[in-house]
Design a protein around this motif. Sequence first.
Motif, PDB file in Angstrom:
ATOM      1  N   VAL A   1      28.498  71.592  28.535  1.00 14.43           N
ATOM      2  CA  VAL A   1      27.569  71.292  29.625  1.00 14.43           C
ATOM      3  C   VAL A   1      27.571  72.442  30.644  1.00 14.43           C
ATOM      4  CG1 VAL A   1      27.179  69.780  31.618  1.00 14.43           C
ATOM      5  CG2 VAL A   1      27.629  68.786  29.373  1.00 14.43           C
ATOM      6  N   THR A   2      28.768  72.939  30.962  1.00 18.64           N
ATOM      7  CA  THR A   2      28.865  74.052  31.912  1.00 18.64           C
ATOM      8  C   THR A   2      28.114  75.277  31.397  1.00 18.64           C
ATOM      9  OG1 THR A   2      31.019  73.259  32.659  1.00 18.64           O
ATOM     10  CG2 THR A   2      30.494  75.551  33.124  1.00 18.64           C
ATOM     11  N   ALA A   3      28.385  75.661  30.146  1.00 21.08           N
ATOM     12  CA  ALA A   3      27.726  76.844  29.577  1.00 21.08           C
ATOM     13  C   ALA A   3      26.214  76.641  29.497  1.00 21.08           C
ATOM     14  CB  ALA A   3      28.293  77.129  28.188  1.00 21.08           C
ATOM     15  N   SER A   4      25.822  75.429  29.137  1.00 19.55           N
ATOM     16  CA  SER A   4      24.405  75.112  28.987  1.00 19.55           C
ATOM     17  C   SER A   4      23.664  75.203  30.323  1.00 19.55           C
ATOM     18  CB  SER A   4      24.304  73.697  28.420  1.00 19.55           C
ATOM     19  OG  SER A   4      23.072  73.499  27.836  1.00 19.55           O
ATOM     20  N   LEU A   5      24.262  74.641  31.364  1.00 23.03           N
ATOM     21  CA  LEU A   5      23.657  74.693  32.698  1.00 23.03           C
ATOM     22  C   LEU A   5      23.520  76.136  33.168  1.00 23.03           C
ATOM     23  CD1 LEU A   5      25.575  71.788  34.461  1.00 23.03           C
ATOM     24  CD2 LEU A   5      23.099  71.913  34.183  1.00 23.03           C
TER      25      LEU A   5
ATOM     26  N   ALA B   1      23.367  78.864  31.327  1.00 25.39           N
ATOM     27  CA  ALA B   1      22.366  79.571  30.511  1.00 25.39           C
ATOM     28  C   ALA B   1      20.957  79.189  30.967  1.00 25.39           C
ATOM     29  CB  ALA B   1      22.559  79.232  29.037  1.00 25.39           C
TER      30      ALA B   1
ATOM     31  N   LEU C   1      27.766  70.721  37.260  1.00 32.36           N
ATOM     32  CA  LEU C   1      28.581  71.936  37.126  1.00 32.36           C
ATOM     33  C   LEU C   1      29.980  71.728  37.694  1.00 32.36           C
ATOM     34  CD1 LEU C   1      26.142  74.909  37.728  1.00 32.36           C
ATOM     35  CD2 LEU C   1      27.747  74.664  35.848  1.00 32.36           C
TER      36      LEU C   1
ATOM     37  N   LEU D   1      28.485  82.795  33.263  1.00 34.84           N
ATOM     38  CA  LEU D   1      28.376  82.282  31.895  1.00 34.84           C
ATOM     39  C   LEU D   1      29.208  83.104  30.904  1.00 34.84           C
ATOM     40  CD1 LEU D   1      26.962  80.587  29.633  1.00 34.84           C
ATOM     41  CD2 LEU D   1      25.072  82.220  29.739  1.00 34.84           C
TER      42      LEU D   1
ATOM     43  N   ARG E   1      32.471  82.307  29.108  1.00 33.22           N
ATOM     44  CA  ARG E   1      32.463  81.021  28.392  1.00 33.22           C
ATOM     45  C   ARG E   1      31.837  81.146  27.003  1.00 33.22           C
ATOM     46  NH1 ARG E   1      33.710  77.540  32.366  1.00 33.22           N
ATOM     47  NH2 ARG E   1      33.534  78.503  34.401  1.00 33.22           N
TER      48      ARG E   1
ATOM     49  N   THR F   1      25.181  76.802  21.782  1.00 36.35           N
ATOM     50  CA  THR F   1      24.818  75.854  22.834  1.00 36.35           C
ATOM     51  C   THR F   1      24.028  76.560  23.933  1.00 36.35           C
ATOM     52  OG1 THR F   1      26.862  74.656  22.381  1.00 36.35           O
ATOM     53  CG2 THR F   1      25.734  74.136  24.426  1.00 36.35           C
ATOM     54  N   ALA F   2      24.508  77.731  24.349  1.00 30.99           N
ATOM     55  CA  ALA F   2      23.827  78.489  25.400  1.00 30.99           C
ATOM     56  C   ALA F   2      22.429  78.910  24.936  1.00 30.99           C
ATOM     57  CB  ALA F   2      24.665  79.712  25.790  1.00 30.99           C
TER      58      ALA F   2
ATOM     59  N   ALA G   1      20.137  76.081  25.168  1.00 31.95           N
ATOM     60  CA  ALA G   1      19.810  75.831  26.571  1.00 31.95           C
ATOM     61  C   ALA G   1      18.712  76.767  27.061  1.00 31.95           C
ATOM     62  CB  ALA G   1      21.058  75.992  27.437  1.00 31.95           C
ATOM     63  N   VAL G   2      18.786  78.035  26.635  1.00 34.81           N
ATOM     64  CA  VAL G   2      17.765  79.011  27.031  1.00 34.81           C
ATOM     65  C   VAL G   2      16.388  78.580  26.503  1.00 34.81           C
ATOM     66  CG1 VAL G   2      16.952  81.390  26.656  1.00 34.81           C
ATOM     67  CG2 VAL G   2      19.358  80.969  27.219  1.00 34.81           C
TER      68      VAL G   2
ATOM     69  N   VAL H   1      16.669  72.773  33.924  1.00 39.90           N
ATOM     70  CA  VAL H   1      18.121  72.981  33.937  1.00 39.90           C
ATOM     71  C   VAL H   1      18.851  71.698  33.535  1.00 39.90           C
ATOM     72  CG1 VAL H   1      20.093  73.549  35.411  1.00 39.90           C
ATOM     73  CG2 VAL H   1      17.960  74.837  35.633  1.00 39.90           C
TER      74      VAL H   1
ATOM     75  N   ALA I   1      18.686  70.987  29.866  1.00 39.62           N
ATOM     76  CA  ALA I   1      19.625  71.802  29.093  1.00 39.62           C
ATOM     77  C   ALA I   1      21.002  71.139  29.054  1.00 39.62           C
ATOM     78  CB  ALA I   1      19.705  73.210  29.673  1.00 39.62           C
TER      79      ALA I   1
ATOM     80  N   ALA J   1      23.283  69.804  25.779  1.00 42.60           N
ATOM     81  CA  ALA J   1      24.698  70.102  25.538  1.00 42.60           C
ATOM     82  C   ALA J   1      25.484  68.825  25.251  1.00 42.60           C
ATOM     83  CB  ALA J   1      25.302  70.823  26.745  1.00 42.60           C
TER      84      ALA J   1
END
Lengths: 106, 255
Positions: free
Chosen positions: A44-48, A50, B101, B196, B199, B208-209, B212-213, B229, B232, B236
């Motif tokens: 979730v952290t990485a996704s937010l 990104a 976050l 980021l 991570r 995952t990233a 999200a993009v 946001v 995304a 995840a």
Amino acid sequence: MSPTTVWFVVLAASALCFALKLAGHLVPEHWLADERVARTAAMVTASLLAALVTVQTLGAGQAIVVDARLPALAVAAVALALRAPFIVVVVLAAATAAGLRALGWG
Amino acid sequence: MPEERAGSTAPQEITAAAAQAAADAQALEVRAAVRQAVSVSVATGLYGISFGALSVVAGLDVLQTMALSLLMFSGGSQFALIGVIGAGGTPGAAVATAGLLGVRNTLYGAQLGPVLALDRWRKVLAAHVTIDESTAVATAQRSRRAARAGFWWTGVGIFVLWNLMTLAGALAGDALGDPAAWGLDAAASAAFLALLWPRLATRAMQLTAAAAVVVAAALIPVAPGGVPVLAAAAVAIVIGALTGRRHGRTPQEES
């Protein structure tokens, strides 16, 4: 947002973030020891982050705009790959965007 | 009692020497932890200046900016909150993004609890300075004393410097004029990318990233500010739930 709304957001979000921190110190450790919880939280952290990169780089209200921010982000990525410190990465990106705009692009 | 063993002073001396050596080694470890804490504090505190400037550019005033660094005190959540406000997001989206976050700090607190072993009131203080960096320094130490020293020195050190630098950045940002001419919008992108970057160590986190993009970019034209946001984050959670059963390998995500 009006200044009053911004204050509300600042204080509510700060209270929420503090409550989340304190909860970790107060709950028994084994509650959060589940491997899937830890992995999902990390995702979730990485996704937010990104998604925030994406919106901050391409967003202009509800439009997608490619401008000086994109090459600046590429410079930041190169700096990060070369293990530059945070402040150097940020300054290089700003300088790239400012330079391109001074030259009349983006 | 050692004193009762008449005529055998040698073993006592050896024990004393060994105890002294152990104490010396531990003192060295504590000093090394403090040194590490100070260098991490300086490096992290310094970029408070970019937060201060970007917050003012996003439309917050100097007091609101300072309130975030003093009360929220979590870099990712702070940058996210001003990012959503700057992009015209709703109050709900801004609070939700900052809160999501901040969830990782809950896991940090649970990890630190047994190491710090604090009474209830010190837990409140410790909670406030429970962030990526203080957790990373504390958990990198071998002894409990060094872990405690590393946690407090990093947490308090960053708190002081982060707030001073935020103030400097906010005052500078106020005086800058047109933020785009200075490239400050691109600086905000780079700040998120830098948060980021550490991570992305595993393939699972990279995928995952990337997802999200794609989701965020696809939603920018059709959804109100803040929603791309949050969507995304939802992606995840789905990926995390679905991939849990298939492979048990834990991605190392600590920064």
